[in-house]
Design a protein around this motif. Sequence first.
Motif, PDB file in Angstrom:
ATOM      1  N   ASN A   1       0.829  -1.204   0.000  1.00  0.00           N
ATOM      2  CA  ASN A   1       0.000   0.000   0.000  1.00  0.00           C
ATOM      3  C   ASN A   1       0.869   1.263   0.000  1.00  0.00           C
ATOM      4  O   ASN A   1       0.371   2.364   0.154  1.00  0.00           O
ATOM      5  CB  ASN A   1      -0.982   0.002   1.176  1.00  0.00           C
ATOM      6  CG  ASN A   1      -0.287  -0.047   2.517  1.00  0.00           C
ATOM      7  OD1 ASN A   1       0.944  -0.129   2.608  1.00  0.00           O
ATOM      8  ND2 ASN A   1      -1.078  -0.008   3.581  1.00  0.00           N
ATOM      9  N   GLU A   2       2.176   1.089  -0.198  1.00  0.00           N
ATOM     10  CA  GLU A   2       3.089   2.230  -0.268  1.00  0.00           C
ATOM     11  C   GLU A   2       2.989   2.896  -1.644  1.00  0.00           C
ATOM     12  O   GLU A   2       2.738   2.223  -2.640  1.00  0.00           O
ATOM     13  CB  GLU A   2       4.542   1.785  -0.060  1.00  0.00           C
ATOM     14  CG  GLU A   2       4.833   1.225   1.307  1.00  0.00           C
ATOM     15  CD  GLU A   2       6.296   0.797   1.456  1.00  0.00           C
ATOM     16  OE1 GLU A   2       6.809   0.979   2.571  1.00  0.00           O
ATOM     17  OE2 GLU A   2       6.911   0.316   0.493  1.00  0.00           O
ATOM     18  N   PRO A   3       3.246   4.189  -1.721  1.00  0.00           N
ATOM     19  CA  PRO A   3       3.351   4.840  -3.039  1.00  0.00           C
ATOM     20  C   PRO A   3       4.474   4.172  -3.832  1.00  0.00           C
ATOM     21  O   PRO A   3       5.468   3.717  -3.255  1.00  0.00           O
ATOM     22  CB  PRO A   3       3.705   6.287  -2.705  1.00  0.00           C
ATOM     23  CG  PRO A   3       3.309   6.467  -1.266  1.00  0.00           C
ATOM     24  CD  PRO A   3       3.429   5.123  -0.620  1.00  0.00           C
ATOM     25  N   ILE A   4       4.331   4.112  -5.152  1.00  0.00           N
ATOM     26  CA  ILE A   4       5.248   3.362  -5.992  1.00  0.00           C
ATOM     27  C   ILE A   4       6.709   3.798  -5.812  1.00  0.00           C
ATOM     28  O   ILE A   4       7.599   2.953  -5.753  1.00  0.00           O
ATOM     29  CB  ILE A   4       4.825   3.410  -7.489  1.00  0.00           C
ATOM     30  CG1 ILE A   4       5.659   2.439  -8.321  1.00  0.00           C
ATOM     31  CG2 ILE A   4       4.931   4.819  -8.036  1.00  0.00           C
ATOM     32  CD1 ILE A   4       5.425   1.006  -8.026  1.00  0.00           C
ATOM     33  N   ASP A   5       6.970   5.088  -5.722  1.00  0.00           N
ATOM     34  CA  ASP A   5       8.355   5.556  -5.552  1.00  0.00           C
ATOM     35  C   ASP A   5       8.938   5.067  -4.229  1.00  0.00           C
ATOM     36  O   ASP A   5      10.100   4.663  -4.167  1.00  0.00           O
ATOM     37  CB  ASP A   5       8.436   7.081  -5.630  1.00  0.00           C
ATOM     38  CG  ASP A   5       8.125   7.603  -7.023  1.00  0.00           C
ATOM     39  OD1 ASP A   5       8.246   6.820  -7.990  1.00  0.00           O
ATOM     40  OD2 ASP A   5       7.773   8.794  -7.144  1.00  0.00           O
ATOM     41  N   THR A   6       8.141   5.069  -3.192  1.00  0.00           N
ATOM     42  CA  THR A   6       8.573   4.571  -1.887  1.00  0.00           C
ATOM     43  C   THR A   6       8.821   3.072  -1.947  1.00  0.00           C
ATOM     44  O   THR A   6       9.827   2.574  -1.427  1.00  0.00           O
ATOM     45  CB  THR A   6       7.510   4.898  -0.814  1.00  0.00           C
ATOM     46  OG1 THR A   6       7.268   6.305  -0.811  1.00  0.00           O
ATOM     47  CG2 THR A   6       7.959   4.453   0.569  1.00  0.00           C
TER      48      THR A   6
END
Length: 178
Positions: free
Chosen positions: A114-119
């Motif tokens: 569920n993390e943002p893609i960059d993270t």
Amino acid sequence: MSRTQNLVLPVAHTADGDFQYHPDEDIAKVAVVERHHLTGNVGVGLLNGFGIKNGAIATSIGHDSHNLVVVGTNDTDMVVAIEALKESQGGGVAVQDGQVIATLPFVIGGLMSNEPIDTLIEHQKAFNAICHDKLHVTAHFDPIMKLGAMPLDVIPNLRITDKGLVDVTKFEIIDINA
């Protein structure tokens, strides 16, 4: 699997028949643990070409069944990795000397983050770097992706599933103790 990484039949073991890791050989223990139907199925085999030298890595992304897959040099680290993977709700876990040294959480069904893609990309790079640097996993592949393909029993030749080592071309379970 690549030519440098293969599931193999047992060669290194104790007098009791248990796997015993030897640092001068690139053979680690691999297991697939069924995680959906409480069957208790655990398939065990040996893996050559992964490069792991001390510890274990586990993932919940065992294609297509999405069972737990763990590879390691010793049972203790493998169990710690499985337990830590359960606690983190899935993804990937790296363990060395009984301690979790990296996690890559995939909290949505153990399959997605569920993390943002960059993270997520940065988190995955950091996880891989720890696996490569501290556990000495072969540097030319992503350990989670490689482990995730191990139980995909539609790709020849040998695959490990929760039912054991499978010869995909013959559609047979191989008894690794024979």
